[in-house]
Write an enzyme that holds these catalytic residues in place. Structure first.
Site, short mmCIF file in Angstrom:
data_model
loop_
_atom_site.label_atom_id
_atom_site.label_comp_id
_atom_site.label_asym_id
_atom_site.label_seq_id
_atom_site.Cartn_x
_atom_site.Cartn_y
_atom_site.Cartn_z
N PHE C 123 0.85 -1.19 0.00
CA PHE C 123 0.00 0.00 0.00
C PHE C 123 0.88 1.23 0.00
O PHE C 123 2.07 1.15 0.33
CB PHE C 123 -0.89 -0.01 1.24
N GLN C 236 -7.39 15.09 4.49
CA GLN C 236 -6.79 14.30 3.42
C GLN C 236 -7.67 14.17 2.18
O GLN C 236 -8.85 13.86 2.28
CB GLN C 236 -6.48 12.89 3.94
N HIS C 238 -8.10 11.78 -0.81
CA HIS C 238 -7.71 10.49 -1.35
C HIS C 238 -7.49 10.72 -2.84
O HIS C 238 -8.32 11.33 -3.49
CB HIS C 238 -8.83 9.46 -1.13
N LEU C 252 -15.24 6.49 -3.37
CA LEU C 252 -13.88 6.01 -3.25
C LEU C 252 -13.53 4.88 -4.22
O LEU C 252 -14.30 3.96 -4.44
CB LEU C 252 -13.67 5.51 -1.81
N GLU C 255 -7.29 2.30 -2.69
CA GLU C 255 -5.87 2.31 -2.97
C GLU C 255 -5.39 0.89 -3.28
O GLU C 255 -4.34 0.69 -3.88
CB GLU C 255 -5.14 2.85 -1.72
N ARG C 286 -0.45 9.49 -0.07
CA ARG C 286 -1.68 9.99 -0.68
C ARG C 286 -1.60 11.47 -1.05
O ARG C 286 -2.12 11.88 -2.09
CB ARG C 286 -2.85 9.76 0.27
N HIS C 351 -11.38 12.64 1.93
CA HIS C 351 -11.46 11.27 2.44
C HIS C 351 -11.36 11.19 3.95
O HIS C 351 -12.05 10.38 4.57
CB HIS C 351 -10.33 10.48 1.80
N ARG C 386 -2.25 10.84 6.51
CA ARG C 386 -2.42 9.47 6.98
C ARG C 386 -2.06 8.48 5.88
O ARG C 386 -2.39 8.70 4.72
CB ARG C 386 -3.87 9.25 7.39
#
Lengths: 247, 243, 581
Positions: C123, C236, C238, C252, C255, C286, C351, C386
């Protein structure tokens, strides 16, 4: 811009009727978009449940043109030229507009004996793909309760049957390689699995495409047969004592 | 998807067609059984296989056999869906109001509680199926004038083969079999012969997805074999011999 | 009106919010012998955790044996650009493996490795393959497992109940007040401790992956009760939300798509991440990927509907359907795109809120006695950005710690708490205001205007000017929000609910914008086009938001806690620590 005509049920426990609303159509619009548009611009007290808008949470269950569907996954362009009727799930008591009282499903869920691994055995568990692959399907359930809604035993006969959703859940527990409980008695006497006559409407409406009947309910019915209806196994247990079976 | 396809036809189309087909088949089966015989040279009608002698001349030996395949189908998880929907309207179609109200006990009371014995009908039907395989093999051996059997093939033998293959697909896609093979197990890797059972269970599961299809196709194939034999008996057609 | 009776419930601990953090806290507090009430706005199991797709980050080292808590800790701190609370990051990295295994004991089922362990996938900005997952529905697995465990623990669950005011007895928490959504009737929960687990506030932006619930009610209840908030400017984006059709904008795209090998391309077919982060490429953090997509679009290399192309077709249909089933279905149904054959169109979407209630790392206690916060509503762990997968582990680690913290706090209390009727009366008045005949404003309209203002002024790229403009609009909307009017009765009336929600959303937006104006540098998710580089002094400061005695919003600087030597040395060998542009 093209318009969409929606006939949305408005009312509460004391009664109600469909009311027509018109909203501007946008490309790829789903029924939920249209309903929320109505709510934002024309009827701010229109009651509707929704959360993720992406078919992951199972909140926006309703009946669109008589079919139990998730509104967020039902495209309006599917009905081109036809009226779109949106109503609440019919199996449950109406609260208001598109919102119904689904507490029955939470009550029954609470009664299901929980996952019980062998006493003293701690994770990490070693579990092979082979043993758990069929469980993933049951775990896909998003609890939209469309299967409960379409199930004629609940919908028409108002029987205290736990319904497809809870049977899927019990299947996921019963077939878990680390679960130690046997829920056959529970299935027969409390969940009333015998009330299911496998007519498969639950499978037809499942938005997660879970093969509810073939992969969850029938395998459970067979397990109940093992313990309660199979004469040979019954005699076998009488002779050998009650210790060896699949559950 | 099912939602779209059922949109195209009125809701009563499916139950009505099932009523017509199943009733038609039953009437034909009774009529065929009452004929008392169903053989033509090396062909033996599945209604009369295995060959048993009836104790009474007025009682067709077919009735000694027929209850097995009929019982197998009557207790079959797929046919149950079909007849509950079409004959009992329980429910006639999804999200359709029903005719009958409160008195509903599903499969918890007589007679439907008997459906729980499906696995035994499967076992009996498998024995009958073995005889049908034997019959299908015999259908490829033709007697010449001197009474010696020779391997050969005709349209009839082909129909026999197709029938027995379809019946096998139907039998071996059975939900109860799927349970016996692996469905009842919670952990394959922890059990004796778990690997082999997992593999077999996988195959049965693949067949099982098409169980309704095999159910209908095999029903029609059984019918076809019997009709073919009776047409030959009546001299209305000639068997087409390939070699 | 004041004579109206309300329902009263009493518990040792109430947990507000039934996502991952709330459920985990409830399980813990209940296990420690407390009577626990769990209150949620939706039905049980629908909270935003259910939307988490990619996985939960825990250094189990099942597929990459070199992984360990130190590496996870390092990744988290680097991802957060070192304004995270190091102690939270340390606890998080150390405890998440145990929390994940615990889920397995409660019946959760993750994808398996061939030798029967929990499978882990790569990730963004995680050094090793670290995300335990179940296809692309990890959040569903987690929430269902925790939900069942909670129910089996005997926790009392109050569904579809909205709390809008924390009640205090002097300086201590004494309960919370709100209404039952179904009936519109008021309800009072008396409790010795309150755990906030209410999630984020993505709904203040227009393009968001968040559901209607993410209104910031929890963080604002804490603020109103006198708690300090931290890092409110850090929101954040995304990088990959859906773009087309308009109805799904912002939904969404996990990821996990990039984790499984998906490649981002611009309209020239270039793999543009090579230019922005040649080392980590599509799996960069991100903030970096979101800015890269934004820049490509700004410079005319965007996709048809203003995004980037995300292509996973090279992994083959079987693999895609096994590993990303929900994504496959989502694009097929909603966008008529078959991701096994065509690329997806994606663009940044709001996000996650890194900031939130300032808490003690060990106990998740806020600055108000008896008030605890865990999960997205709490701040500190993630700093300026994050990492994917760290939120699910955050929920478990700090959900448990909050539950434990609350239970211990309850046991330490001796004297009974008093409920102050005046606080209830003032909240009732606020709640009933939209039924006043004099109001004229539609709450949905105000919400929409706020979303537009925040998207334009305080979105991905910020300037002093854009932020000031947004602030002005917010202050204007705050005035108008006092004049809302809703039709209908109190029976399940979403318009009425929204009228109270926008009050929360307007205050939370004000906090975001005020902090964003204050932080004059670019760091993590906070991208100031007028202060493009990182600033060393700001790198040692957090911004704290609080309500002063007059009720006005105040912002102050607070030094970021410094790591002890044994943790600091983890970063000494690498040049990565010093800021790169």
């Amino acid at each position: 811009m093209a318009e969409i005509a929606l006939k949305i049920f408005r009312g509460d426990a004391s009664g109600g009727a469909e009311k027509e609303y018109r909203v501007e159509a946008t490309p790829g619009m789903v029924v939920l978009d249209a309903v929320l548009r109505v709510q934002a611009t024309q009827a701010s007290d229109l009651a509707v449940r929704w959360n993720c808008k992406a078919a992951h949470c199972g909140s926006c269950s309703a009946e669109v043109n008589g079919k139990p569907r998730l509104m967020c996954k039902t495209r309006t362009d599917e009905f081109q030229g036809k009226e779109i009727h949106v109503g609440p799930m019919r199996a449950f008591k109406l609260i208001k507009d598109l919102v119904t009282d689904v507490s029955f499903n939470y009550k029954t869920a609470r009664m299901i004996p929980a996952f019980t691994p062998p006493a003293g055995e701690k994770a990490p568990f070693t579990m092979y793909e082979k043993d758990v692959e069929r469980l993933y399907e049951y775990h896909k359930c998003i609890e939209c309760f469309l299967c409960q809604n379409v199930c004629h035993v609940i919908r028409d006969h108002k029987a205290p049957f736990f319904g497809p959703r809870q049977l899927v859940r019990i299947a996921s527990l019963e077939m878990h390689p680390k679960d130690t409980l046997d829920r056959a008695q529970f299935l027969k006497d409390t969940a009333l699995i015998g009330y299911c006559n496998i007519t498969k409407c639950c499978t037809e409406v499942c938005p997660e495409h879970i093969h509810i009947t073939d992969n969850a309910i029938i395998p459970l019915k067979e397990r109940v047969v093992d313990e309660f209806y199979d004469p040979v196994q019954w005699i076998w247990r009488k002779i050998m004592g009650r210790n060896s079976n699949g559950g | 998807m099912s939602v779209a396809s059922s949109n195209e036809r009125p809701w009563w189309f499916e139950p009505l067609s099932i009523v017509v087909v199943l009733s038609g088949f039953s009437i034909y089966a009774i009529w065929a059984a009452l004929q008392g015989q169903g053989a033509y040279h090396n062909y033996l009608s599945p209604f009369f296989s295995p060959k048993l002698a009836s104790p009474f001349s007025w009682f067709s030996p077919a009735f000694l056999i027929l209850w097995v395949p009929l019982g197998f189908r009557a207790t079959c998880y797929y046919y149950r869906k079909a007849y509950y929907r079409s004959f009992f309207w329980d429910p006639p179609a999804c999200a359709r109001p029903e005719l009958r109200g409160e008195k509903y006990s599903g499969e918890t009371k007589f007679p439907f509680i008997i459906n729980n014995l499906h696995r035994y009908f499967f076992l009996l039907a498998t024995i009958v199926l073995a005889f049908l395989w034997y019959d299908a093999i015999l259908a490829f051996f033709f007697k010449d004038g001197s009474g010696n059997a020779h391997f050969g093939a005709a349209l009839g033998s082909l129909i026999f083969l197709i029938n027995v293959v379809l019946l096998s697909l139907y039998s071996f896609s059975c939900h109860s079999l799927r349970h016996i093979i692996g469905g009842k197990m919670d952990c394959f890797t922890c059990s004796l012969a778990g690997g082999a059972r997992h593999k077999t269970w996988g195959w049965v599961s693949i067949l099982n997805e098409r169980h309704p299809l095999w159910a209908w196709l095999s029903l029609f194939s059984v019918l076809s074999v019997d009709i073919y034999i009776r047409l030959l008996q009546a001299g209305l057609i000639q068997d087409v011999r390939f070699f | 009106m004041s004579v109206e009776k309300y329902e009263v419930h009493e518990h040792d601990v109430i947990i507000i919010g039934a996502g991952g953090a709330g459920l985990r806290a409830a399980i813990e507090a209940s296990a420690l012998g407390c009577s626990v009430g769990l209150i949620c706005k939706s039905l049980l199991g629908k909270a935003h955790t259910v939307m988490a797709e990619g996985g939960v980050a825990a250094a189990l080292a099942n597929v990459d044996p070199q992984d360990g808590w130190q590496v996870h800790f390092g990744d988290t701190m680097r991802g957060g650009q070192f304004i995270n609370n190091y102690r939270m990051a340390e606890l998080h990295a150390k405890e998440s493996p145990a929390r994940v295994y615990e889920l397995e004991e409660w019946g959760a089922l993750f994808d398996r490795t061939p030798d029967g362990k929990i499978m882990q996938r790569p990730f963004g900005a995680h050094t090793y393959r670290r995300l335990c997952h179940v296809g692309d529905r990890t959040g569903l697995e987690m929430i269902r497992t925790l939900q069942d465990k909670t129910v089996a623990s005997g926790v009392e669950v109050y569904m579809e109940t909205t709390l809008t005011r924390l009640l205090k007895d002097g300086n201590r928490i004494a309960g919370a007040f709100g209404y039952v959504r179904e009936t519109g009737r008021f309800v009072l929960f008396k409790a010795k401790a309150v755990v906030l687990a209410t999630g984020g506030w993505g709904k203040v932006f227009k393009v968001s992956s968040n559901s209607w619930e993410c209104t910031g009610d929890g963080v604002m209840m804490a603020y109103d009760a006198g708690a300090e908030l931290i890092d409110m400017e850090m929101v954040q984006f995304h990088p990959t939300g859906m773009v087309w059709p308009p109805g799904v904008r912002g939904i969404l795209v996990t990821e996990g798509v990039r984790g499984e090998g998906g490649i981002l391309k611009n309209n020239k077919g270039e793999r543009f991440m090579e230019r922005y982060d040649p080392k980590k490429l599509d799996l960069s953090s991100r903030d970096v990927v979101a800015r890269a997509i934004y820049t490509e679009v700004q410079e005319g290399r965007g996709s048809e509907h203003g995004g980037a192309y995300l292509d996973i077709t090279h992994r083959g249909p079987e693999y895609i359907k096994k590993k990303l089933p929900s994504m496959h279905e989502q694009f097929l149904k909603l966008a008529d795109v078959d991701i096994t054959k065509q690329p997806m169109e994606v663009a940044p979407t709001i996000h996650y809120a890194m900031g939130g209630v300032r808490v003690e790392p060990e106990t998740s206690a806020s600055t108000v006695s008896g008030l605890f916060a865990a999960g997205e509503v709490a701040g500190g762990l993630h700093g300026a950005n994050r990492l994917g997968g760290n939120s699910l582990s955050d929920l478990l680690v700090f959900g448990r710690r909050a539950g434990e913290g609350a239970a211990k706090y309850v046991k330490s209390l001796n004297n009974p708490l008093k409920i102050d009727e005046a606080q209830i009366e003032s909240e009732k008045k606020l709640l009933l205001r939209p039924f006043n005949e004099s109001g004229t404003e539609n709450p949905y309209q105000i919400h929409e205007e706020l979303q537009n203002a925040m998207q334009e002024g305080a979105g991905l790229a910020r300037t002093t000017e854009s932020l000031e403009k947004a602030l002005k609009k917010i202050l204007e909307l705050q005035q108008r929000a006092q004049q809302t009017r809703v039709p209908g009765s109190r029976l399940y009336n979403p318009g009425w609910h929204t009228a109270r929600d926008i009050v929360f959303m307007l205050t939370v937006s004000e906090a975001i914008v005020r902090c964003a104006i204050e932080r004059k540098e670019s760091r993590g998710a906070h991208w100031r086009k007028d202060f493009l580089s990182k600033d060393e002094t700001w790198g040692k400061q957090n911004l704290v938001t609080y309500k002063d005695t007059s009720g006005a919003m105040k912002i102050k600087m607070m030094p970021t806690p410094q790591m002890p030597a044994e943790l600091a040395q983890l970063f000494q060998q690498e040049p990565v620590v010093t800021a790169k542009k």
